[in-house]
Write an enzyme that holds these catalytic residues in place. Sequence first.
Site, PDB file in Angstrom:
ATOM      1  N   GLY A 238      -7.828   2.569   5.827  1.00 33.74           N
ATOM      2  CA  GLY A 238      -6.927   3.685   6.102  1.00 33.74           C
ATOM      3  C   GLY A 238      -5.805   3.421   7.079  1.00 33.74           C
ATOM      4  CD  GLU A 287     -15.049   0.406   3.538  1.00 32.17           C
ATOM      5  OE1 GLU A 287     -14.369   1.287   2.986  1.00 32.17           O
ATOM      6  OE2 GLU A 287     -16.261   0.529   3.754  1.00 32.17           O
ATOM      7  N   PRO A 288      -9.742  -2.387   5.102  1.00 30.70           N
ATOM      8  CG  PRO A 288      -8.667  -3.995   6.405  1.00 30.70           C
ATOM      9  CD  PRO A 288     -10.027  -3.548   5.952  1.00 30.70           C
ATOM     10  NE  ARG A 326       1.866   4.322  -2.186  1.00 31.02           N
ATOM     11  CZ  ARG A 326       2.491   4.827  -1.149  1.00 31.02           C
ATOM     12  NH1 ARG A 326       3.744   4.522  -0.925  1.00 31.02           N
ATOM     13  NH2 ARG A 326       1.868   5.638  -0.328  1.00 31.02           N
ATOM     14  CE1 TYR A 330      -1.185   9.532  -3.918  1.00 31.57           C
ATOM     15  CE2 TYR A 330       0.146   7.567  -4.252  1.00 31.57           C
ATOM     16  CZ  TYR A 330      -1.057   8.234  -4.377  1.00 31.57           C
ATOM     17  OH  TYR A 330      -2.118   7.601  -4.941  1.00 31.57           O
ATOM     18  CB  CYS A 358      11.841  10.604 -21.128  1.00 32.96           C
ATOM     19  SG  CYS A 358      12.641   9.308 -22.055  1.00 32.96           S
ATOM     20  CE1 TYR A 387      -4.809   1.779  -2.917  1.00 38.34           C
ATOM     21  CE2 TYR A 387      -3.488   1.721  -0.911  1.00 38.34           C
ATOM     22  CZ  TYR A 387      -4.716   1.718  -1.532  1.00 38.34           C
ATOM     23  OH  TYR A 387      -5.850   1.651  -0.773  1.00 38.34           O
TER      24      TYR A 387
HETATM   25  N1  LLP Z   1     -12.284   2.254   1.698  1.00 39.61           N
HETATM   26  C1  LLP Z   1     -12.427   3.304   0.878  1.00 39.61           C
HETATM   27  C2  LLP Z   1     -13.743   3.881   0.681  1.00 39.61           C
HETATM   28  C3  LLP Z   1     -11.299   3.848   0.217  1.00 39.61           C
HETATM   29  O1  LLP Z   1     -11.435   4.895  -0.584  1.00 39.61           O
HETATM   30  C4  LLP Z   1     -10.023   3.268   0.421  1.00 39.61           C
HETATM   31  C5  LLP Z   1      -8.819   3.782  -0.248  1.00 39.61           C
HETATM   32  C6  LLP Z   1      -9.931   2.153   1.286  1.00 39.61           C
HETATM   33  C7  LLP Z   1     -11.089   1.686   1.906  1.00 39.61           C
HETATM   34  C8  LLP Z   1      -8.640   1.458   1.570  1.00 39.61           C
HETATM   35  O2  LLP Z   1      -7.701   2.320   2.138  1.00 39.61           O
HETATM   36  P1  LLP Z   1      -6.356   1.715   2.792  1.00 39.61           P
HETATM   37  O3  LLP Z   1      -6.750   0.817   3.930  1.00 39.61           O
HETATM   38  O4  LLP Z   1      -5.616   0.979   1.735  1.00 39.61           O
HETATM   39  O5  LLP Z   1      -5.624   2.924   3.245  1.00 39.61           O
HETATM   40  N2  LLP Z   1      -2.975   5.235  -3.964  1.00 39.61           N
HETATM   41  C9  LLP Z   1      -2.797   5.804  -2.648  1.00 39.61           C
HETATM   42  C10 LLP Z   1      -3.879   5.366  -1.690  1.00 39.61           C
HETATM   43  C11 LLP Z   1      -5.286   5.674  -2.181  1.00 39.61           C
HETATM   44  C12 LLP Z   1      -6.361   5.173  -1.238  1.00 39.61           C
HETATM   45  C13 LLP Z   1      -7.719   5.283  -1.843  1.00 39.61           C
HETATM   46  N3  LLP Z   1      -8.804   4.784  -1.039  1.00 39.61           N
HETATM   47  C14 LLP Z   1      -1.391   5.440  -2.146  1.00 39.61           C
HETATM   48  O6  LLP Z   1      -0.637   4.785  -2.874  1.00 39.61           O
HETATM   49  O7  LLP Z   1      -0.997   5.841  -1.052  1.00 39.61           O
END
Ligand code: LLP
Length: 434
Positions: A238, A287-288, A326, A330, A358, A387
Amino acid sequence: MHAFRYVGDQLFCEGVPVAALVRKFGTPLYVYSQRTLVERWRELDAALAPVEHLVCFAVKANSNLAVLRALAQAGSGFDIVSRGELERVLAAGGDAGRCIFTGVGKSEEEIAFALRQGIYCFNAESEPELERIDRIAARLGRVAPVSVRVNPDVSADTHHKITTGTYADKFGIAFEEIEGVYARAAKRRHLRLRGVQMHIGSQITTVRPFEESVRKVAPLAQRLKDRYGIEFFSIGGGLGIVYNPALASGDPAWWQTSEGRRFLTAHRYAAHLLPLLKPLGLRVLIEPGRYICGNAGILVTRVEYVKRTGRKTFVIVDAAMNDLIRPAFYDAYHEIVPVTRARPGAHMTACDVVGPVCESGDFFCKDRPLPPVGEGDLLALMSAGAYGTVMASNYNSRPLPAEALVFGRRAALVRRRQTVREVFAGEQPAPWLR
Ligand code: LLP
């Protein structure tokens, strides 16, 4: 070092001019900097050095085999959410013993496959899932390592489509119920309670929500360790990145791409969280996804037309929402810079950069000041490494874009452009239509 920067008037990725990559591989083209990927991973790894830890790259953010291999070689673990992602990790030379398997809907077949491969841990998200894992492990004559995802009910101050840590979300098990769940799971003969996990959302740009949720869950983790001997605490991913350098620095020179000025640094993240984590004596997992690969990639596109209506200037490019969804999905901001830098003092015009699909949602920016651009010019959509391709589709029967990886002065095509034939290769007329 900035991986994407101008040298003279040319945008470079590390030591390679982006225009040269386009000459070789065409557009739309994703370009990744291996140095940035590995540096970001190492930054987090170093920041967590005071505790035993494992940085598990979230494969969902970018699953290209070359990206995974570069990270596997750096020593990364992986956070996976499907059999497909696990197979990618294995194909890239990663180790199932360094993978955690998250997700609310793991199928029987996926659980059996991951168990046979020797997954480090299943992050279970419900009691029916724990029951299913136990049953499958019994059938295979194994003991399945599990952790349970706790929902800490902390709001992450991010886009509503990417917040996951409140009771309005489908993820995890409510904080108040979690100890009952562990007590019941502990009685299952084919489960081994190995850890506890949480994840509150994505693109979080301040430390506060992380700190608040770790503060809330740490005492629980301590009790689970004392009671069941769990060995790890995964605090999820996150960590946000800078998409708009102008916002990050107050610097209006947004067209001068400026990698690396992030709101949240690995150092600040660790400085706030380690004092809460260290006393637990647990292995810390993170979990980045985005933090590692977001700023490590760009999407390069070519201008097809410039169309002026009475009210607007539309820059129509050859990439579209199917390549990078994106902004449409979003309202996400991606910095857009010309691959050949405009001369200083060039007149800026407010433009909508749009794709050929389109749909009025097919845009990359609206009313954004851009220097003069014309047919054939190249633009780079910045911070597209996370993403991006993973969310690409064949909408409008558009082939998936190519991907290139750069390392120093070297560049390689790491996914060739899909052909139109491949787009519909699995389809056929029903027998009565032949
Ligand atoms: N761990 C879990 C359980 C998750 O669900 C996610 C992301 C991550 C780790 C990794 O998150 P990060 O570090 O990348 O923020 N498609 C969206 C983002 C969806 C994230 C889903 N889960 C976007 O383009 O902003």
